[in-house]
Enzyme design. Structure first.
Site, PDB file in Angstrom:
ATOM      1  N   GLY A  11       0.826  -1.203   0.000  1.00 43.15           N
ATOM      2  CA  GLY A  11       0.000   0.000   0.000  1.00 43.15           C
ATOM      3  C   GLY A  11       0.861   1.253   0.000  1.00 43.15           C
ATOM      4  O   GLY A  11       0.539   2.253   0.639  1.00 43.15           O
ATOM      5  N   ALA A  12       1.964   1.200  -0.759  1.00 42.86           N
ATOM      6  CA  ALA A  12       2.966   2.263  -0.697  1.00 42.86           C
ATOM      7  C   ALA A  12       2.845   3.273  -1.834  1.00 42.86           C
ATOM      8  O   ALA A  12       3.686   4.168  -1.940  1.00 42.86           O
ATOM      9  CB  ALA A  12       4.365   1.658  -0.711  1.00 42.86           C
ATOM     10  N   GLY A  15      -0.995   7.677   0.312  1.00 40.75           N
ATOM     11  CA  GLY A  15      -1.378   7.687   1.717  1.00 40.75           C
ATOM     12  C   GLY A  15      -0.221   7.497   2.671  1.00 40.75           C
ATOM     13  O   GLY A  15       0.899   7.936   2.436  1.00 40.75           O
ATOM     14  N   ILE A  16      -0.495   6.782   3.784  1.00 43.85           N
ATOM     15  CA  ILE A  16       0.519   6.660   4.835  1.00 43.85           C
ATOM     16  C   ILE A  16       1.660   5.736   4.419  1.00 43.85           C
ATOM     17  O   ILE A  16       2.772   5.866   4.924  1.00 43.85           O
ATOM     18  CB  ILE A  16      -0.088   6.218   6.174  1.00 43.85           C
ATOM     19  CG1 ILE A  16      -0.537   4.756   6.145  1.00 43.85           C
ATOM     20  CG2 ILE A  16      -1.243   7.125   6.575  1.00 43.85           C
ATOM     21  CD1 ILE A  16      -0.939   4.237   7.534  1.00 43.85           C
ATOM     22  N   GLY A  17       1.410   4.821   3.485  1.00 39.05           N
ATOM     23  CA  GLY A  17       2.493   3.958   3.008  1.00 39.05           C
ATOM     24  C   GLY A  17       3.543   4.763   2.267  1.00 39.05           C
ATOM     25  O   GLY A  17       4.749   4.608   2.504  1.00 39.05           O
ATOM     26  N   SER A 134      -7.500  -0.573  12.391  1.00 37.54           N
ATOM     27  CA  SER A 134      -8.314   0.632  12.531  1.00 37.54           C
ATOM     28  C   SER A 134      -9.126   0.547  13.806  1.00 37.54           C
ATOM     29  O   SER A 134      -9.451  -0.552  14.280  1.00 37.54           O
ATOM     30  CB  SER A 134      -9.261   0.775  11.330  1.00 37.54           C
ATOM     31  OG  SER A 134     -10.234   1.769  11.565  1.00 37.54           O
ATOM     32  N   TYR A 160     -15.865  -3.491   6.566  1.00 38.22           N
ATOM     33  CA  TYR A 160     -14.540  -2.955   6.910  1.00 38.22           C
ATOM     34  C   TYR A 160     -14.200  -3.258   8.367  1.00 38.22           C
ATOM     35  O   TYR A 160     -13.078  -3.669   8.677  1.00 38.22           O
ATOM     36  CB  TYR A 160     -14.532  -1.450   6.653  1.00 38.22           C
ATOM     37  CG  TYR A 160     -13.207  -0.788   6.936  1.00 38.22           C
ATOM     38  CD1 TYR A 160     -12.106  -1.021   6.131  1.00 38.22           C
ATOM     39  CD2 TYR A 160     -13.075   0.107   8.003  1.00 38.22           C
ATOM     40  CE1 TYR A 160     -10.887  -0.395   6.383  1.00 38.22           C
ATOM     41  CE2 TYR A 160     -11.863   0.732   8.258  1.00 38.22           C
ATOM     42  CZ  TYR A 160     -10.780   0.484   7.444  1.00 38.22           C
ATOM     43  OH  TYR A 160      -9.581   1.099   7.703  1.00 38.22           O
TER      44      TYR A 160
END
Length: 280
Positions: A11-12, A15-17, A134, A160
Site C-alpha cells: 500500500g505504498a 497515503g501513509i504507506g 483501525s 470494513y
C-alpha cells in the site's frame, strides 16, 4: 554501502504507506515498495530511491506471485520488517477475482497469505510484521470465521470493521505461532487520516472523508506515515510489544472484546488458511 535492514511496505503508492517510505528514505535501509498502481508506485520509488513491485490484492494469484518475487529479491538476506498496509473499504457486494468479499480479501486474506508465504524470510532476520488496522475493528459484535468473506454485510462499514478486527486477531495469532521463532507482530490504528480512503464506497463513510468537517478532525498522511514508520524503525520488546494492538503509538485497552478471544483467533487462522490454500 550494504543496507542495514530490508523493509517491505505494501500500500505504498499513496497515503501513509508513501509517507512512511519518504520518511525512511536515506536511512541506509533497503526499501521495497508494493502498490497496485504502476505509475504511482514507480513515482514514490523514484522519490525515495526504493525498489518497487506491483500487485493487486484483489487477486490471490498476484499475492502469491508477489511473495515469490520478494523471496527471490531478498534471497540470502531476509526481511527485517513487513508493513501490511494495503487496504481499503469497498461496496458491500463488491467481489474479488476469487469470488470473495473485496474488503475482506484486500484487508485480511491477502496480507494473511503474503505474511505466511514470507515467514522463512522474516524468520531469517527475526523480523517484524506491522499490520495497519483501525479503530473500526471495534464495530463488529460477532465474527463468524466460517462465513466471513462469503456472505454480504449490511453495509460497507460493517465489512470494513470485520476485516480490521481480523487484522487484530491475525496479529495475535501470528504472535502466538511464531514469536518463539523470533518474529514479532503488532497491529495499529494509524489515526483518522486525510486521504482518498472511502472513495470506493458510498454512504456516510465517503461523505465523512470528503467533507470539510471530516477533514478538520483528521491527521495528515504524513502524520499517519510517521506512526507507521515508528513501528518499522522501532525495536520489538523495547519500542513496542509483540502481539498488541496500538492506537497510533499508544497501547490501548479500547479493544473489541472479540479480539481477546483466543479460540476465535485460532478458528479465524484455520479458516483463513483454508480460504487461501495454506496448511493451518
Amino acid at each position: 554501502m550494504t543496507p542495514s535492514r530490508t523493509i517491505v511496505i505494501t500500500g505504498a503508492s499513496d497515503g501513509i504507506g508513501a509517507a512512511a517510505a519518504r520518511l525512511l528514505a536515506g536511512r541506509g535501509d533497503r526499501l521495497i515498495l508494493v502498490g497496485r498502481s504502476p505509475a504511482k508506485t514507480a513515482e514514490v520509488a523514484r522519490q525515495t530511491g526504493a525498489e518497487h513491485l506491483i500487485a493487486d490484492f484483489a487477486s490471490l494469484a498476484q499475492v502469491r506471485e508477489l511473495a515469490a518475487q520478494l523471496a527471490d529479491r531478498v534471497d540470502g538476506t531476509g526481511i527485517d520488517a513487513l508493513a501490511n498496509n494495503a487496504g481499503g473499504i469497498f461496496g458491500r457486494r463488491d467481489l474479488s477475482e476469487d469470488g470473495l468479499d473485496l474488503t475482506w480479501q484486500v484487508d485480511h486474506l491477502a496480507p494473511f497469505l503474503l505474511t505466511n508465504l514470507l515467514l522463512p524470510q522474516l524468520q531469517a532476520r527475526r523480523g517484524a510484521v506491522i499490520t495497519t488496522s483501525s479503530m473500526a475493528h471495534r464495530i463488529p459484535r460477532r465474527l463468524d470465521p466460517e462465513t466471513a468473506g462469503r456472505t454480504p454485510h449490511r453495509s460497507a462499514l460493517e465489512a470494513y470493521g470485520a476485516a480490521k478486527l481480523a487484522n487484530v486477531l491475525f496479529t495475535r495469532g501470528l504472535h502466538d505461532r511464531v514469536h518463539g521463532e523470533g518474529v514479532s507482530a503488532a497491529a495499529f490504528h494509524p489515526g483518522v487520516v486525510a486521504t482518498g480512503f472511502g472513495a470506493s464506497t458510498t454512504g456516510p463513510m465517503r461523505w465523512f472523508y470528503a467533507s470539510a468537517l471530516g477533514r478538520r478532525t483528521m491527521i495528515t498522511a504524513e502524520q499517519g506515515g510517521q506512526n507507521l514508520a515508528w513501528f518499522l524503525t522501532g525495536t520489538p520488546g523495547t519500542t513496542w510489544t509483540s502481539g498488541r494492538y496500538y492506537d497510533q503509538r499508544r497501547p490501548t485497552t479500547k479493544v473489541n472484546p472479540l479480539a481477546e478471544d483466543p479460540d476465535l483467533a485460532d478458528r479465524l487462522w484455520r479458516r483463513s488458511a483454508e480460504a487461501v490454500g495454506l496448511d493451518a
